[in-house]
Write a protein that holds these residues in place. Structure first.
Motif, PDB file in Angstrom:
ATOM      1  N   ARG A 109       0.865  -1.201   0.000  1.00 15.11           N
ATOM      2  CA  ARG A 109       0.000   0.000   0.000  1.00 15.11           C
ATOM      3  C   ARG A 109       0.891   1.237   0.000  1.00 15.11           C
ATOM      4  O   ARG A 109       1.749   1.370   0.884  1.00 15.11           O
ATOM      5  CB  ARG A 109      -0.851  -0.027   1.276  1.00 15.11           C
ATOM      6  CG  ARG A 109      -1.813   1.142   1.434  1.00 15.11           C
ATOM      7  CD  ARG A 109      -2.516   1.063   2.795  1.00 15.11           C
ATOM      8  NE  ARG A 109      -3.198  -0.195   2.989  1.00 15.11           N
ATOM      9  CZ  ARG A 109      -3.518  -0.710   4.191  1.00 15.11           C
ATOM     10  NH1 ARG A 109      -3.202  -0.056   5.294  1.00 15.11           N
ATOM     11  NH2 ARG A 109      -4.120  -1.858   4.278  1.00 15.11           N
ATOM     12  N   HIS A 138       2.361  -2.607   5.433  1.00 16.51           N
ATOM     13  CA  HIS A 138       1.859  -2.638   4.045  1.00 16.51           C
ATOM     14  C   HIS A 138       2.726  -1.732   3.162  1.00 16.51           C
ATOM     15  O   HIS A 138       2.965  -2.035   2.004  1.00 16.51           O
ATOM     16  CB  HIS A 138       0.419  -2.126   3.973  1.00 16.51           C
ATOM     17  CG  HIS A 138      -0.610  -3.112   4.425  1.00 16.51           C
ATOM     18  ND1 HIS A 138      -0.972  -4.216   3.686  1.00 16.51           N
ATOM     19  CD2 HIS A 138      -1.385  -3.159   5.538  1.00 16.51           C
ATOM     20  CE1 HIS A 138      -1.921  -4.893   4.313  1.00 16.51           C
ATOM     21  NE2 HIS A 138      -2.182  -4.277   5.454  1.00 16.51           N
ATOM     22  N   ASP A 145      -3.557  -8.466   3.553  1.00 13.93           N
ATOM     23  CA  ASP A 145      -4.907  -8.637   4.113  1.00 13.93           C
ATOM     24  C   ASP A 145      -5.595  -9.662   3.224  1.00 13.93           C
ATOM     25  O   ASP A 145      -5.648  -9.477   2.001  1.00 13.93           O
ATOM     26  CB  ASP A 145      -5.700  -7.331   4.046  1.00 13.93           C
ATOM     27  CG  ASP A 145      -5.087  -6.212   4.876  1.00 13.93           C
ATOM     28  OD1 ASP A 145      -4.326  -6.506   5.819  1.00 13.93           O
ATOM     29  OD2 ASP A 145      -5.390  -5.044   4.586  1.00 13.93           O
ATOM     30  N   GLU A 203      -6.906  -7.768  14.019  1.00  7.30           N
ATOM     31  CA  GLU A 203      -7.491  -7.962  12.677  1.00  7.30           C
ATOM     32  C   GLU A 203      -7.221  -9.372  12.163  1.00  7.30           C
ATOM     33  O   GLU A 203      -6.085  -9.694  11.804  1.00  7.30           O
ATOM     34  CB  GLU A 203      -6.872  -6.949  11.685  1.00  7.30           C
ATOM     35  CG  GLU A 203      -7.022  -5.502  12.113  1.00  7.30           C
ATOM     36  CD  GLU A 203      -6.324  -4.523  11.157  1.00  7.30           C
ATOM     37  OE1 GLU A 203      -5.541  -4.948  10.284  1.00  7.30           O
ATOM     38  OE2 GLU A 203      -6.589  -3.311  11.304  1.00  7.30           O
ATOM     39  N   TRP A 205      -7.686 -10.641   9.377  1.00  4.68           N
ATOM     40  CA  TRP A 205      -7.310 -10.694   7.965  1.00  4.68           C
ATOM     41  C   TRP A 205      -5.881 -10.207   7.697  1.00  4.68           C
ATOM     42  O   TRP A 205      -5.392 -10.342   6.593  1.00  4.68           O
ATOM     43  CB  TRP A 205      -8.275  -9.821   7.150  1.00  4.68           C
ATOM     44  CG  TRP A 205      -8.285  -8.390   7.628  1.00  4.68           C
ATOM     45  CD1 TRP A 205      -7.413  -7.396   7.266  1.00  4.68           C
ATOM     46  CD2 TRP A 205      -9.169  -7.805   8.598  1.00  4.68           C
ATOM     47  NE1 TRP A 205      -7.706  -6.237   7.943  1.00  4.68           N
ATOM     48  CE2 TRP A 205      -8.789  -6.460   8.768  1.00  4.68           C
ATOM     49  CE3 TRP A 205     -10.261  -8.300   9.340  1.00  4.68           C
ATOM     50  CZ2 TRP A 205      -9.444  -5.599   9.652  1.00  4.68           C
ATOM     51  CZ3 TRP A 205     -10.915  -7.435  10.223  1.00  4.68           C
ATOM     52  CH2 TRP A 205     -10.509  -6.112  10.355  1.00  4.68           C
ATOM     53  N   HIS A 206      -5.227  -9.595   8.680  1.00  6.65           N
ATOM     54  CA  HIS A 206      -3.929  -8.948   8.444  1.00  6.65           C
ATOM     55  C   HIS A 206      -2.762  -9.816   8.922  1.00  6.65           C
ATOM     56  O   HIS A 206      -2.735 -10.243  10.082  1.00  6.65           O
ATOM     57  CB  HIS A 206      -3.885  -7.591   9.157  1.00  6.65           C
ATOM     58  CG  HIS A 206      -2.568  -6.887   9.039  1.00  6.65           C
ATOM     59  ND1 HIS A 206      -2.388  -5.766   8.254  1.00  6.65           N
ATOM     60  CD2 HIS A 206      -1.342  -7.159   9.588  1.00  6.65           C
ATOM     61  CE1 HIS A 206      -1.110  -5.370   8.336  1.00  6.65           C
ATOM     62  NE2 HIS A 206      -0.467  -6.211   9.141  1.00  6.65           N
TER      63      HIS A 206
HETATM   64 ZN   LIG Z   1      -3.623  -4.936   6.795  1.00 10.79          ZN
END
Ligand SMILES: [Zn+2]
Length: 229
Positions: A109, A138, A145, A203, A205-206
């Motif tokens: 990201r 990221h 994710d 989280e 998903w991370h």
């Molecule tokens: Zn993440």
């Protein structure tokens, strides 16, 4: 004082100019990733779907369907640094034997997007976003994710909470949801941990790749990435 000398006028003008320059400089500094000391590996971002055709993309940040409520990416693509991408391929292969594929929400990201997320997130939800002063994993191309999808149906599985949900249901140890939802969350975690990815507790998903410290914070747009693949 009614009369101002030329000298004073010049001084005031210089002071005003200096102030403008400082304001501009600090504004520019805020638009740049933090400078980090130390040596880093040369970035080698690779596009996941080019390495593994079974990896599905669900890049919500390229749509309005995300917590920002607007597209923050112009392209629905996902990249990781090569060693992290290769580890993810091994995860994908291991899960395929169990009937699941990987659906990726986000990988590398650009730092400017991390900054935007920080600015729009309320103070009590900041644990769900990275501080741009420190950068995100990221931004280093070493965090991903993701969720699972069922290879038979092609549909993403149901997890105990939604992606990017800012609630307790997102915690990796959340005890609610159905036993099947928790089984799938834990299946993803075990497969990721086996290949060097660490979960981020708030989280499900991370995941962070173990070598994230070796890579610098980057602010490249997706179209600026020239992966050798
Ligand atoms: Zn993440």
């Amino acid at each position: 004082m009614k009369h101002t000398s030329n000298f004073m006028r010049t001084r005031r003008a210089s002071a005003a100019l200096l102030l403008c320059a400082l304001v501009l400089l600090s504004a520019r500094a805020q638009d740049q990733p933090p400078k980090e000391a130390g040596t880093f590996r040369a970035p080698d971002l690779v596009e996941l779907v080019k390495l593994d055709k079974t990896i599905k993309l669900d890049i919500r940040y390229a749509t309005e369907n995300n917590f920002a409520g607007r597209a923050v990416y112009t392209e629905a693509r996902a990249f990781l640094q090569r060693p992290a991408a290769e580890a993810l391929l091994r995860v994908s292969r291991a899960l395929r034997k169990k009937g699941y594929g990987l659906a990726v929400f986000d990988g590398y990201r650009p730092w400017s997007v991390t900054k935007l997320f920080w600015e729009i997130t309320p103070a009590d939800k900041k644990q769900f976003v990275a501080d741009p002063a420190k950068g995100s994993r990221h931004n280093r191309g070493c965090a991903v994710d993701l969720t699972l999808y069922d290879l038979k149906t092609g549909r993403e599985v149901s997890m105990p909470g939604e992606y990017d949900e800012m609630s307790e249901r997102s915690h990796v140890n959340y005890a609610g949801g159905t036993p099947e939802q928790r089984r799938l969350r834990d299946l993803l975690r075990a497969a990721m941990e086996a290949e060097g990815f660490a979960p981020y507790e708030p989280e499900w998903w991370h995941y962070d790749f173990k070598d994230w410290r070796q890579y610098p914070i980057l602010n490249l747009g997706f179209s600026e990435i020239n992966g050798r693949q």
